[in-house]
Scaffold this active site. Structure first.
Site, PDB file in Angstrom:
ATOM      1  N   GLY A 233       0.828  -1.199   0.000  1.00 39.88           N
ATOM      2  CA  GLY A 233       0.000   0.000   0.000  1.00 39.88           C
ATOM      3  C   GLY A 233       0.860   1.245   0.000  1.00 39.88           C
ATOM      4  N   SER A 234       0.318   2.319   0.539  1.00 43.07           N
ATOM      5  CA  SER A 234       1.000   3.611   0.516  1.00 43.07           C
ATOM      6  C   SER A 234       2.142   3.661   1.522  1.00 43.07           C
ATOM      7  CB  SER A 234       0.012   4.734   0.825  1.00 43.07           C
ATOM      8  OG  SER A 234      -0.369   4.703   2.189  1.00 43.07           O
ATOM      9  N   ASN A 235       3.070   4.577   1.292  1.00 45.80           N
ATOM     10  CA  ASN A 235       4.190   4.736   2.216  1.00 45.80           C
ATOM     11  C   ASN A 235       3.741   5.190   3.590  1.00 45.80           C
ATOM     12  OD1 ASN A 235       5.529   4.649  -0.443  1.00 45.80           O
ATOM     13  ND2 ASN A 235       7.359   5.101   0.742  1.00 45.80           N
ATOM     14  N   THR A 236       2.791   6.105   3.637  1.00 41.34           N
ATOM     15  CA  THR A 236       2.331   6.635   4.919  1.00 41.34           C
ATOM     16  C   THR A 236       1.769   5.529   5.795  1.00 41.34           C
ATOM     17  OG1 THR A 236       1.832   8.791   3.935  1.00 41.34           O
ATOM     18  CG2 THR A 236       0.773   8.270   6.027  1.00 41.34           C
ATOM     19  N   VAL A 237       0.872   4.732   5.240  1.00 38.94           N
ATOM     20  CA  VAL A 237       0.262   3.652   6.014  1.00 38.94           C
ATOM     21  C   VAL A 237       1.277   2.547   6.274  1.00 38.94           C
ATOM     22  CG1 VAL A 237      -1.570   1.924   6.055  1.00 38.94           C
ATOM     23  CG2 VAL A 237      -2.023   4.196   5.116  1.00 38.94           C
ATOM     24  N   GLY A 238       2.099   2.241   5.280  1.00 39.16           N
ATOM     25  CA  GLY A 238       3.092   1.190   5.452  1.00 39.16           C
ATOM     26  C   GLY A 238       4.041   1.454   6.604  1.00 39.16           C
ATOM     27  N   GLU A 255       5.680  -3.436   1.084  1.00 38.82           N
ATOM     28  CA  GLU A 255       5.865  -3.060  -0.318  1.00 38.82           C
ATOM     29  C   GLU A 255       5.021  -1.819  -0.550  1.00 38.82           C
ATOM     30  OE1 GLU A 255       8.092  -4.120  -2.231  1.00 38.82           O
ATOM     31  OE2 GLU A 255       8.706  -5.846  -1.028  1.00 38.82           O
ATOM     32  N   CYS A 289       1.867  -0.052  -8.623  1.00 40.97           N
ATOM     33  CA  CYS A 289       3.053   0.447  -7.919  1.00 40.97           C
ATOM     34  C   CYS A 289       4.259   0.478  -8.843  1.00 40.97           C
ATOM     35  CB  CYS A 289       3.339  -0.380  -6.677  1.00 40.97           C
ATOM     36  SG  CYS A 289       3.534  -2.145  -6.982  1.00 40.97           S
TER      37      CYS A 289
END
EC number: 1.2.1.5
Length: 488
Positions: A233-238, A255, A289
């Protein structure tokens, strides 16, 4: 909320049963090609639902692990067979729910079948090595054991392939799983899990809890009885997921995003480069992605490349993915639609030159969906927002360069490092690119998008937690090594 009786409600899958959330709340899954079409209602789950699923997975794990790898693989073979039988229905559901074309949805579902078969075979492969011991009477070897319970947090852009490429290795190596699918594609996920149910997996081995990332996703990341978390998913949530797992000592795999470059050398086959750029950047509406975002073109071929690109993009048909003539569907959700439009506005306001598209599609039935035109900018500075942040939409930034060396340097000027491609007929250019580009997935004369399930996949820098998914590399995350010394 009041549920329309003619629209099906889909449930969580816990301990072998389809169950409502304890909240008794559901939410609609909307067709992004027609916002008036509700695909189904899905559960809005709570932490209590997460706890029930984890308890079931925890209780089932020991007996699942005691089965042989070959036996566990047989369940995956059965699931693959059932998934293939359901291919048309699942693909049509995916297209309605996420928006990609039916051809793409069918290909993705078939990819899920192949992944299941691949990992079914892994159940019969080695899980350790014999190592020469310095003691002539000793036996030194390694073996692998499962993590235990694995939480799987998957995105909406590949609602069949990504959950399966995480669950299949987890299961064959002896773990049990709790899947949290993206809310936007939870109906598709439910139909995938139905295949696992029909395959006869023991109760508690496979579980699914639908709901928000802030509740269900974070609940999985924080849960003390989940031994590993795999996230896309997104960098923020990851980063939030990784931080939560790290703080309690759980293994995690992330990822995340990409800002994937294509380099077009002056000796490139321009027709091939154009096709690769369009396919890599605009298929699935750029919602991959590994999608192409930045295109670095040597100055000598910039104008002919641009002309061919514009000529080709004008031929693309935008529409409902269920229409066989459609090449590009809508953005997957209203929020993603507005995100893409906001990035286009940033590109224009920061001085990039818009040379194609850039608008919402309002013609006919397209006005009922979240359709955005394929969009191409030139005169893009590397400090502009559209050159630095992941857009996840059908937006390409064209950038002129004077050499391959400059192109590689500029391509590396990003926090991401997932996928990268070069088009060239010069082996020296290709080797220089392979050596110097900062990306985990490298393509030569092929588009940035697309991976092969039998090969390791993952990124560098902020694109990944530096682990790898798929192929035989998957065993590294989903198991732990035991080193054993036996004295005769």
């Amino acid at each position: 909320m009041k549920v329309q009786t003619e629209i099906k409600t889909y449930f969580n899958y816990i301990n072998g049963n389809w169950v409502s959330s304890v909240s008794n709340n559901v939410e609609p899954s909307i067709n992004p090609a027609n916002r008036h079409d509700i695909v189904g209602y899905v559960q809005r789950s709570t932490l209590e639902d997460v706890n029930e699923a984890v308890t079931a997975a925890n209780e089932a794990q020991t007996s699942w692990w005691k089965r042989s790898g070959v036996e566990r693989g047989e369940y995956l073979y059965k699931a693959a067979h059932i998934l293939e039988q359901c291919l048309q229905d699942i693909a049509e559901t995916m297209t309605r729910e996420m928006g990609k074309t039916l051809a793409e949805a069918k290909a993705e579902t078939m990819r899920g079948v192949h992944i299941l078969r691949y990992y079914a075979g892994e159940g019969a492969r080695k899980i350790g090595d014999v190592i020469p011991s310095s003691d002539s009477e000793g036996l030194l070897f390694t073996t692998r054991v499962p993590l235990g319970v694995v939480g799987v947090i998957s995105p909406w852009n590949f609602p069949v392939a990504i959950p399966i490429w995480k669950m299949a290795p987890a299961l064959v190596y002896g773990n049990t799983v709790v899947l949290k699918p993206a809310s936007e594609t939870a109906v598709t996920a439910a139909k995938v899990i139905e295949c696992f149910h029909e395959a006869g997996f023991p109760k508690g081995v496979v579980n699914m809890v639908c709901g928000s990332g802030s509740v269900v996703g974070q609940g999985i990341a924080n849960h003390p009885d989940i031994d590993g978390v795999t996230f896309t998913g997104s960098n923020t949530v990851g980063k939030q997921v990784g931080r939560a797992a790290f703080e309690r000592g759980a293994k995690y795999q992330l990822e995340m995003g990409g800002k994937n470059p294509v380099i077009v050398a002056k000796d490139a086959d321009l027709d091939l480069a154009v096709e690769g750029t369009i396919s890599g950047g605009l298929r699935s509406t750029g919602q991959k992605c590994t999608a192409t975002s930045r295109v670095f073109i040597e100055r000598e071929v910039y104008e002919p490349f641009k002309a061919k690109l514009l000529e080709r993009v004008k031929q693309l048909k935008i529409g409902n993915g269920l229409d066989a003539e459609t090449w590009m569907g809508p953005c997957a959700s209203e929020s993603q639609f507005h995100t893409v439009l906001s990035y286009i506005e940033k590109g224009k306001s920061e001085g990039a030159k818009l040379i194609y598209g850039g608008n919402r599609c309002l013609e006919g039935e397209l006005a009922n969906g979240f359709f955005v035109e394929p969009t191409i900018f030139e005169d893009v500075d590397l400090q502009m927002t559209i050159a630095r942040e992941e857009i996840f939409g059908p937006v390409l930034a064209l950038i002129q360069v004077d050499s391959i060396e400059e192109a590689i340097k500029l391509a590396n000027d990003t926090e991401y490092g997932l996928s990268a491609s070069i088009y060239t007929k010069n082996i020296g250019n290709a080797l220089e690119f392979i050596k110097d580009i900062e990306a985990g997935l490298i393509k030569v004369n092929a588009e940035t998008a697309g991976v092969e399930f039998q090969a390791p996949f993952g990124g560098m820098k902020q694109s990944s937690s530096h682990s790898r998914e798929q192929g035989q590399a998957a065993i590294e995350f989903f198991t732990s090594i035991k080193t054993v010394f036996v004295k005769a």
